[in-house]
Design a protein around this motif. Structure first.
Motif, short mmCIF file in Angstrom:
data_model
loop_
_atom_site.label_atom_id
_atom_site.label_comp_id
_atom_site.label_asym_id
_atom_site.label_seq_id
_atom_site.Cartn_x
_atom_site.Cartn_y
_atom_site.Cartn_z
N SER A 285 0.84 -1.19 0.00
CA SER A 285 0.00 0.00 0.00
C SER A 285 0.88 1.24 0.00
O SER A 285 1.86 1.33 0.73
CB SER A 285 -0.90 -0.01 1.25
OG SER A 285 -1.68 1.15 1.30
N GLY A 286 0.51 2.21 -0.86
CA GLY A 286 1.24 3.47 -0.89
C GLY A 286 2.40 3.52 -1.85
O GLY A 286 3.12 4.52 -1.88
N THR A 287 2.61 2.48 -2.65
CA THR A 287 3.75 2.47 -3.57
C THR A 287 3.45 3.16 -4.90
O THR A 287 4.33 3.26 -5.76
CB THR A 287 4.22 1.02 -3.86
OG1 THR A 287 3.11 0.21 -4.21
CG2 THR A 287 4.92 0.43 -2.65
N GLY A 288 2.23 3.65 -5.08
CA GLY A 288 1.90 4.42 -6.27
C GLY A 288 1.29 3.61 -7.40
O GLY A 288 1.39 4.00 -8.57
N LYS A 289 0.63 2.51 -7.07
CA LYS A 289 0.07 1.65 -8.13
C LYS A 289 -1.00 2.37 -8.95
O LYS A 289 -1.05 2.23 -10.17
CB LYS A 289 -0.50 0.37 -7.50
CG LYS A 289 0.57 -0.49 -6.82
CD LYS A 289 0.03 -1.82 -6.33
CE LYS A 289 -0.93 -1.69 -5.16
NZ LYS A 289 -0.28 -1.17 -3.94
N SER A 290 -1.86 3.14 -8.29
CA SER A 290 -2.93 3.82 -9.04
C SER A 290 -2.36 4.90 -9.95
O SER A 290 -2.85 5.10 -11.07
CB SER A 290 -3.96 4.42 -8.07
OG SER A 290 -3.36 5.39 -7.24
N MET A 291 -1.33 5.62 -9.49
CA MET A 291 -0.72 6.64 -10.33
C MET A 291 -0.03 6.02 -11.54
O MET A 291 -0.11 6.55 -12.66
CB MET A 291 0.31 7.44 -9.52
CG MET A 291 -0.30 8.26 -8.39
SD MET A 291 -1.53 9.45 -8.96
CE MET A 291 -0.51 10.52 -9.95
N VAL A 292 0.63 4.87 -11.35
CA VAL A 292 1.28 4.19 -12.46
C VAL A 292 0.23 3.70 -13.46
O VAL A 292 0.42 3.77 -14.68
CB VAL A 292 2.15 3.02 -11.95
CG1 VAL A 292 2.60 2.13 -13.11
CG2 VAL A 292 3.36 3.56 -11.21
N ALA A 293 -0.92 3.21 -12.95
CA ALA A 293 -1.99 2.76 -13.84
C ALA A 293 -2.48 3.90 -14.73
O ALA A 293 -2.72 3.72 -15.93
CB ALA A 293 -3.15 2.19 -13.02
N LYS A 294 -2.62 5.10 -14.16
CA LYS A 294 -3.05 6.25 -14.95
C LYS A 294 -2.02 6.61 -16.00
O LYS A 294 -2.37 7.00 -17.13
CB LYS A 294 -3.29 7.45 -14.02
CG LYS A 294 -4.51 7.31 -13.14
CD LYS A 294 -4.66 8.48 -12.20
CE LYS A 294 -5.83 8.28 -11.25
NZ LYS A 294 -5.94 9.37 -10.26
N GLU A 295 -0.73 6.48 -15.65
CA GLU A 295 0.32 6.79 -16.61
C GLU A 295 0.34 5.77 -17.74
O GLU A 295 0.58 6.13 -18.91
CB GLU A 295 1.67 6.84 -15.90
CG GLU A 295 2.84 7.24 -16.78
CD GLU A 295 2.75 8.67 -17.30
OE1 GLU A 295 3.51 9.00 -18.24
OE2 GLU A 295 1.93 9.46 -16.78
#
Length: 449
Positions: A171-181
């Motif tokens: 949790s908190g490693t930035g998975k959702s941000m990477v998905a958007k990218e």
């Protein structure tokens, strides 16, 4: 506003220019597409009034040319009697509206008002977009950590495909941000990016959230809804915390991945959707398969491209860079004259294991920027837990991030500290981003009590 009138009928063209100037706007006229494109190069027009028939030219072709080169310009088509179907087609190609000839002064004034309202709305969207960007630090997709570089390289090389992806990590490693990218780098970037948070809803509500429902399907279903799968059609569906997806819904998701088919709740009619699925989890899905909690065939379908985003403690090369970026962002946002971290604060940041990863670091730096008294952040300005744990590491001379220690030594030291500061194994497992069974196995392997 600045408006260009493109019409081969001089009387119509001059009348429109005069009406625009009478309304206190600037106007120019052009009799064909060549003159129109030249005018658009030299003047930053807000709108174009374009005749549907320009002598030997088709106004729809000119419309496409204008929208391709100047997509933000509002275009209103001027049409003659009997050409309404073409006007409708024009709106499908991006025209804002159409004005039928012969037009009255009142009809023309309404068109100008429509253009103005559209322009105001566009400016408001731009302001809101800028405001949103100012409330979020700029995401970084470069890293000095080789393990992170390798993960991003795989993901971004596969971004152009429509293959399903599985993002693993704490949790908190930035998975959702990477998905958007990934979505932004794909051929679907102009289509929707839709997120479904799997643990947020009950099984029944999650099924409706995903696939939609028809009126009367269950208590409270007072109208038909389409669902997130339909909303993401043509784009990307991001399933956050896929490991929490109820077993009853897993076959339905598998069918969507295999056949692009699904049914709404309470309906037997088959729907289709072209979506690219990116899933994320902090769970060990292979362990979940062995425990009978997750379907193996679904894991295979999700696991076409699978990458684990490393925790922050394994990216020691990036720790200070992230901290300084957060400091710069929050100092600007809160208008604080905070310039840097002290040497001791940097050491604290480097020694602390950051169990909450980037999310925890962001919160810690934001708090420090708000509360710091001077222009330099000291260890005491960071949250108490950070200072306390970092201090223990220093006093005990134990392994710390960036030191010459093995991963097993760092992992064991981190688990010991987390277990010391939590009251239950389940809470420790939650912080560590693993389940209790995995925590038990790791403690046994490392010889921990």
């Amino acid at each position: 506003m600045d408006i260009l009138v493109v019409d081969d009928d001089m009387a119509i063209r001059e009348a429109a220019v005069q009406l625009i100037e009478d309304a206190d706007h600037y106007a120019e006229g052009a009799e064909d597409s060549a003159l129109a494109m030249d005018a658009l190069k030299s003047t930053n027009f807000d709108a174009v009034l374009l005749d549907l028939y320009l002598a030997a030219e088709n106004g729809l072709d000119v419309l496409e040319k204008i929208k391709a080169k100047y997509p933000r310009i509002s275009v209103v088509m001027i049409t003659g009697m009997g050409s309404i179907p073409d006007a409708v087609k024009a709106t499908q190609l991006g025209a804002l509206d159409f004005l039928e000839k012969p037009f009255s002064r009142e009809q023309f004034a309404l068109i100008l008002q429509r253009i103005k309202r559209h322009r105001v709305l566009e400016e408001k969207v731009e302001e809101l977009t800028e405001e949103i960007s100012n409330t979020q630090p700029t995401a970084r997709y470069t890293s000095r950590s080789k393990v992170m570089q390798d993960s991003l390289d795989i993901l971004f090389r596969a971004a152009a495909s429509s293959a399903s992806m599985l993002l693993l990590g704490e949790s908190g490693t930035g998975k959702s941000m990477v998905a958007k990218e990934i979505h932004a780098r794909s051929s679907r970037k102009n289509k929707p990016f839709v997120t479904v948070n799997c643990p947020a809803l009950s099984k029944e509500l999650l099924e409706s959230e995903l696939f939609g429902h028809v009126k009367g399907a269950f208590t409270g279903a007072i109208r038909d809804t389409r669902g997130k799968v339909h909303a993401a059609n043509g784009g990307t569906l991001f399933l956050d915390e896929i490991g929490e997806l109820p077993k009853e819904l897993q076959p339905k998701l598998l069918r969507l991945l295999q056949d692009w088919e699904y049914e709404r709740v309470g309906e037997t009619k088959t729907q289709t959707a072209d979506v690219r699925v990116i899933a994320a989890t902090n769970r060990d899905l292979e362990e979940e398969v062995r425990n009978g909690e997750f379907r193996e065939d679904l894991l295979f379908r999700l696991n076409v491209i699978s990458v684990e985003l490393p925790p922050l403690r394994q990216r020691s090369e990036d720790l200070v860079t992230f901290a300084e970026k957060f400091l710069e962002f929050f100092a600007k946002q809160y208008r604080r004259d905070v310039k840097k971290f002290s040497k001791k604060a940097i050491e604290t940041i480097q020694r602390y294991p950051w169990p909450g990863n980037l999310r925890e670091m962001r919160n810690a730096i934001e708090r420090a920027v708000i509360l710091v008294r001077g222009d330099e952040i000291e260890p005491e300005d960071l949250p108490n837990s950070n200072v306390k744990i970092a201090g223990k590491n220093e006093e005990a001379d134990g392994p710390w991030i960036g030191g010459e220690f093995t991963m097993d030594e760092i992992e064991q030291h981190h688990m010991e500290r987390v277990l010391e500061t939590t009251s239950t194994l389940s809470r420790a497992a939650e912080i560590l981003g693993i389940n209790e069974a995995t925590l038990y196995r790791k403690r046994k392997r490392l010889g921990m009590k």
